[in-house]
Design a protein around this motif. Sequence first.
Motif, PDB file in Angstrom:
ATOM      1  N   ALA A 155       0.840  -1.192   0.000  1.00  0.00           N
ATOM      2  CA  ALA A 155       0.000   0.000   0.000  1.00  0.00           C
ATOM      3  C   ALA A 155       0.879   1.246   0.000  1.00  0.00           C
ATOM      4  O   ALA A 155       1.912   1.291   0.672  1.00  0.00           O
ATOM      5  CB  ALA A 155      -0.913   0.013   1.216  1.00  0.00           C
ATOM      6  N   ALA A 156       0.481   2.229  -0.765  1.00  0.00           N
ATOM      7  CA  ALA A 156       1.248   3.472  -0.842  1.00  0.00           C
ATOM      8  C   ALA A 156       0.937   4.362   0.357  1.00  0.00           C
ATOM      9  O   ALA A 156      -0.208   4.457   0.794  1.00  0.00           O
ATOM     10  CB  ALA A 156       0.910   4.217  -2.123  1.00  0.00           C
ATOM     11  N   LEU A 157       1.965   5.002   0.887  1.00  0.00           N
ATOM     12  CA  LEU A 157       1.755   5.958   1.969  1.00  0.00           C
ATOM     13  C   LEU A 157       1.140   7.239   1.421  1.00  0.00           C
ATOM     14  O   LEU A 157       0.290   7.855   2.050  1.00  0.00           O
ATOM     15  CB  LEU A 157       3.077   6.255   2.676  1.00  0.00           C
ATOM     16  N   VAL A 158       1.610   7.651   0.237  1.00  0.00           N
ATOM     17  CA  VAL A 158       1.093   8.838  -0.439  1.00  0.00           C
ATOM     18  C   VAL A 158       0.705   8.417  -1.858  1.00  0.00           C
ATOM     19  O   VAL A 158       1.566   8.271  -2.724  1.00  0.00           O
ATOM     20  CB  VAL A 158       2.148   9.968  -0.489  1.00  0.00           C
ATOM     21  N   PRO A 159      -0.570   8.168  -2.105  1.00  0.00           N
ATOM     22  CA  PRO A 159      -0.987   7.703  -3.437  1.00  0.00           C
ATOM     23  C   PRO A 159      -0.727   8.758  -4.514  1.00  0.00           C
ATOM     24  O   PRO A 159      -0.859   9.954  -4.278  1.00  0.00           O
ATOM     25  CB  PRO A 159      -2.477   7.442  -3.288  1.00  0.00           C
ATOM     26  N   SER A 160      -0.345   8.291  -5.705  1.00  0.00           N
ATOM     27  CA  SER A 160      -0.101   9.214  -6.805  1.00  0.00           C
ATOM     28  C   SER A 160      -1.353   9.333  -7.667  1.00  0.00           C
ATOM     29  O   SER A 160      -2.244   8.489  -7.624  1.00  0.00           O
ATOM     30  CB  SER A 160       1.080   8.733  -7.651  1.00  0.00           C
ATOM     31  N   LEU A 161      -1.413  10.381  -8.471  1.00  0.00           N
ATOM     32  CA  LEU A 161      -2.585  10.617  -9.318  1.00  0.00           C
ATOM     33  C   LEU A 161      -2.722   9.591 -10.437  1.00  0.00           C
ATOM     34  O   LEU A 161      -3.824   9.307 -10.883  1.00  0.00           O
ATOM     35  CB  LEU A 161      -2.523  12.029  -9.909  1.00  0.00           C
ATOM     36  N   ASP A 162      -1.597   9.025 -10.884  1.00  0.00           N
ATOM     37  CA  ASP A 162      -1.658   8.065 -11.987  1.00  0.00           C
ATOM     38  C   ASP A 162      -1.873   6.622 -11.522  1.00  0.00           C
ATOM     39  O   ASP A 162      -1.863   5.696 -12.318  1.00  0.00           O
ATOM     40  CB  ASP A 162      -0.408   8.155 -12.859  1.00  0.00           C
ATOM     41  N   GLY A 163      -2.058   6.406 -10.218  1.00  0.00           N
ATOM     42  CA  GLY A 163      -2.320   5.069  -9.692  1.00  0.00           C
ATOM     43  C   GLY A 163      -1.081   4.256  -9.388  1.00  0.00           C
ATOM     44  O   GLY A 163      -1.179   3.125  -8.937  1.00  0.00           O
ATOM     45  N   ASN A 164       0.099   4.803  -9.602  1.00  0.00           N
ATOM     46  CA  ASN A 164       1.347   4.114  -9.302  1.00  0.00           C
ATOM     47  C   ASN A 164       1.587   4.178  -7.790  1.00  0.00           C
ATOM     48  O   ASN A 164       1.478   5.239  -7.182  1.00  0.00           O
ATOM     49  CB  ASN A 164       2.500   4.779 -10.060  1.00  0.00           C
ATOM     50  N   THR A 165       1.911   3.027  -7.183  1.00  0.00           N
ATOM     51  CA  THR A 165       2.111   2.998  -5.729  1.00  0.00           C
ATOM     52  C   THR A 165       3.580   2.879  -5.330  1.00  0.00           C
ATOM     53  O   THR A 165       3.890   2.654  -4.162  1.00  0.00           O
ATOM     54  CB  THR A 165       1.326   1.827  -5.105  1.00  0.00           C
ATOM     55  N   VAL A 166       4.497   3.035  -6.294  1.00  0.00           N
ATOM     56  CA  VAL A 166       5.931   2.952  -5.989  1.00  0.00           C
ATOM     57  C   VAL A 166       6.378   4.255  -5.339  1.00  0.00           C
ATOM     58  O   VAL A 166       6.167   5.337  -5.881  1.00  0.00           O
ATOM     59  CB  VAL A 166       6.762   2.683  -7.266  1.00  0.00           C
ATOM     60  N   GLU A 167       7.003   4.135  -4.171  1.00  0.00           N
ATOM     61  CA  GLU A 167       7.584   5.281  -3.475  1.00  0.00           C
ATOM     62  C   GLU A 167       9.090   5.033  -3.394  1.00  0.00           C
ATOM     63  O   GLU A 167       9.526   4.098  -2.724  1.00  0.00           O
ATOM     64  CB  GLU A 167       6.961   5.436  -2.096  1.00  0.00           C
ATOM     65  N   MET A 168       9.838   5.847  -4.077  1.00  0.00           N
ATOM     66  CA  MET A 168      11.277   5.595  -4.225  1.00  0.00           C
ATOM     67  C   MET A 168      12.020   5.515  -2.894  1.00  0.00           C
ATOM     68  O   MET A 168      12.899   4.671  -2.732  1.00  0.00           O
ATOM     69  CB  MET A 168      11.914   6.650  -5.129  1.00  0.00           C
ATOM     70  N   ALA A 169      11.685   6.357  -1.940  1.00  0.00           N
ATOM     71  CA  ALA A 169      12.378   6.312  -0.647  1.00  0.00           C
ATOM     72  C   ALA A 169      12.139   4.972   0.045  1.00  0.00           C
ATOM     73  O   ALA A 169      13.071   4.365   0.595  1.00  0.00           O
ATOM     74  CB  ALA A 169      11.917   7.464   0.239  1.00  0.00           C
ATOM     75  N   THR A 170      10.920   4.482  -0.006  1.00  0.00           N
ATOM     76  CA  THR A 170      10.585   3.190   0.597  1.00  0.00           C
ATOM     77  C   THR A 170      11.321   2.064  -0.121  1.00  0.00           C
ATOM     78  O   THR A 170      11.876   1.164   0.517  1.00  0.00           O
ATOM     79  CB  THR A 170       9.060   2.950   0.533  1.00  0.00           C
ATOM     80  N   GLU A 171      11.333   2.119  -1.449  1.00  0.00           N
ATOM     81  CA  GLU A 171      11.986   1.071  -2.238  1.00  0.00           C
ATOM     82  C   GLU A 171      13.493   1.062  -1.999  1.00  0.00           C
ATOM     83  O   GLU A 171      14.097  -0.007  -1.851  1.00  0.00           O
ATOM     84  CB  GLU A 171      11.699   1.255  -3.732  1.00  0.00           C
TER      85      GLU A 171
END
Length: 123
Positions: A74-90
Motif C-alpha cells: 500500500a502506498a503511503l502517499v498515493p499518486s494521481l496516476d495510480g502508481n504505488t511505488v515510493e522511491m524512498a521506501t523502495e
Amino acid sequence: MTMLDNALGLSADALRLRAQRLDVIAGNIANAATPGFKARDLDADAALARLQTARNGGFGSELASQLGDIRYRAALVPSLDGNTVEMATEQAAFAENAVKYRASLGFLTGRIQTIMSALKGGE
C-alpha cells in the motif's frame, strides 16, 4: 530432507528468498514511472520463520518457494496516476535486503567451506 539440506540449514533458502526479494524491489524501482503500476514486496523474514517451523516439523526446503508470498504494498502517499511505488521506501527496502543478502551469503559460504574442509580431512 537430504544430508545437504541438513548441512546447509536455512542458509541456502535464505539466500534464495533474499534474491527473490531483491528482484521484486528492483522491478518496483524500474516501474516507478509506469502509470498504474502497483508496488509489490516479499516478506522474506516471515517466509524464513515459516520455513524454519516447517523444517522442524520434518518438511524439506522445497517449501521455500511456496512460502515466499509476493503481495502488493500500500502506498503511503498515493499518486494521481495510480502508481504505488515510493522511491524512498523502495531504496530503503533494497538497501536493508542487500545487507541481509550479504549476511546470508556469508553464512552459506562459511558452511560450504566447513563441509569442504571436513571432506578434505581438515586441511
